[in-house]
Design a protein around this motif. Structure first.
Motif, PDB file in Angstrom:
ATOM      1  N   UNK A  50     -24.520  45.420   6.936  1.00  0.00           N
ATOM      2  CA  UNK A  50     -24.356  45.892   8.308  1.00  0.00           C
ATOM      3  C   UNK A  50     -24.095  47.394   8.329  1.00  0.00           C
ATOM      4  N   UNK A  51     -23.260  47.840   7.405  1.00  0.00           N
ATOM      5  CA  UNK A  51     -22.978  49.273   7.289  1.00  0.00           C
ATOM      6  C   UNK A  51     -24.249  50.036   6.919  1.00  0.00           C
ATOM      7  N   UNK A  52     -24.984  49.511   5.943  1.00  0.00           N
ATOM      8  CA  UNK A  52     -26.236  50.145   5.515  1.00  0.00           C
ATOM      9  C   UNK A  52     -27.240  50.184   6.658  1.00  0.00           C
ATOM     10  N   UNK A  53     -27.315  49.096   7.418  1.00  0.00           N
ATOM     11  CA  UNK A  53     -28.261  49.035   8.534  1.00  0.00           C
ATOM     12  C   UNK A  53     -27.954  50.120   9.564  1.00  0.00           C
ATOM     13  N   UNK A  54     -26.684  50.334   9.842  1.00  0.00           N
ATOM     14  CA  UNK A  54     -26.310  51.384  10.796  1.00  0.00           C
ATOM     15  C   UNK A  54     -26.779  52.746  10.315  1.00  0.00           C
ATOM     16  N   UNK A  55     -26.597  53.006   9.028  1.00  0.00           N
ATOM     17  CA  UNK A  55     -27.019  54.293   8.461  1.00  0.00           C
ATOM     18  C   UNK A  55     -28.545  54.432   8.488  1.00  0.00           C
ATOM     19  N   UNK A  56     -29.242  53.379   8.095  1.00  0.00           N
ATOM     20  CA  UNK A  56     -30.702  53.415   8.048  1.00  0.00           C
ATOM     21  C   UNK A  56     -31.270  53.605   9.450  1.00  0.00           C
ATOM     22  N   UNK A  57     -30.721  52.905  10.429  1.00  0.00           N
ATOM     23  CA  UNK A  57     -31.222  53.026  11.802  1.00  0.00           C
ATOM     24  C   UNK A  57     -30.943  54.400  12.404  1.00  0.00           C
ATOM     25  N   UNK A  58     -29.883  55.059  11.935  1.00  0.00           N
ATOM     26  CA  UNK A  58     -29.562  56.401  12.425  1.00  0.00           C
ATOM     27  C   UNK A  58     -30.421  57.477  11.772  1.00  0.00           C
TER      28      UNK A  58
END
Length: 102
Positions: A50-58
């Motif tokens: 979930x943390x990685x997804x936030x970074x990737x989407x940003x």
């Protein structure tokens, strides 16, 4: 031994991708503790994803291949979390993830 309605859904799949259940009268037994540890690992992995997804989407620099990899990993983690929630009694065991009402 527990009755069929007291079976614990384990956090992994068996052969043929069928659910695995534990029948025991000892919630502190080896298999129960092992299942607890696997669930904890699955929850931790989902949190990291979930943390990685936030970074990737940003990020503006994310490639389509990275997005597909992340989507595949998130799908697996979501499936694991759904199984954990079902096992812990948050969702009915007969519930289909595609039909769950939230």
């Amino acid at each position: 031994m527990t009755t069929p309605n007291e079976l614990r859904l384990l956090p992994w799949l068996g052969s043929g991708d069928k659910p695995c259940y534990l029948s025991t009268d000892d919630p502190d037994g080896y298999m129960s503790r092992f299942a607890d540890r696997v669930e904890a690992i699955q929850l931790g992995t989902a949190s990291q994803l979930l943390e990685e997804a936030s970074e990737v989407l940003d990020s503006q620099d994310t490639s389509p291949d990275e997005m597909r990899r992340l989507a595949k990993e998130l799908t697996g983690a979501l499936r694991d979390i759904f199984r954990v929630a079902t096992s812990r009694g948050r969702l009915p065991a007969t519930c289909d993830p595609g039909e769950a009402a939230y």
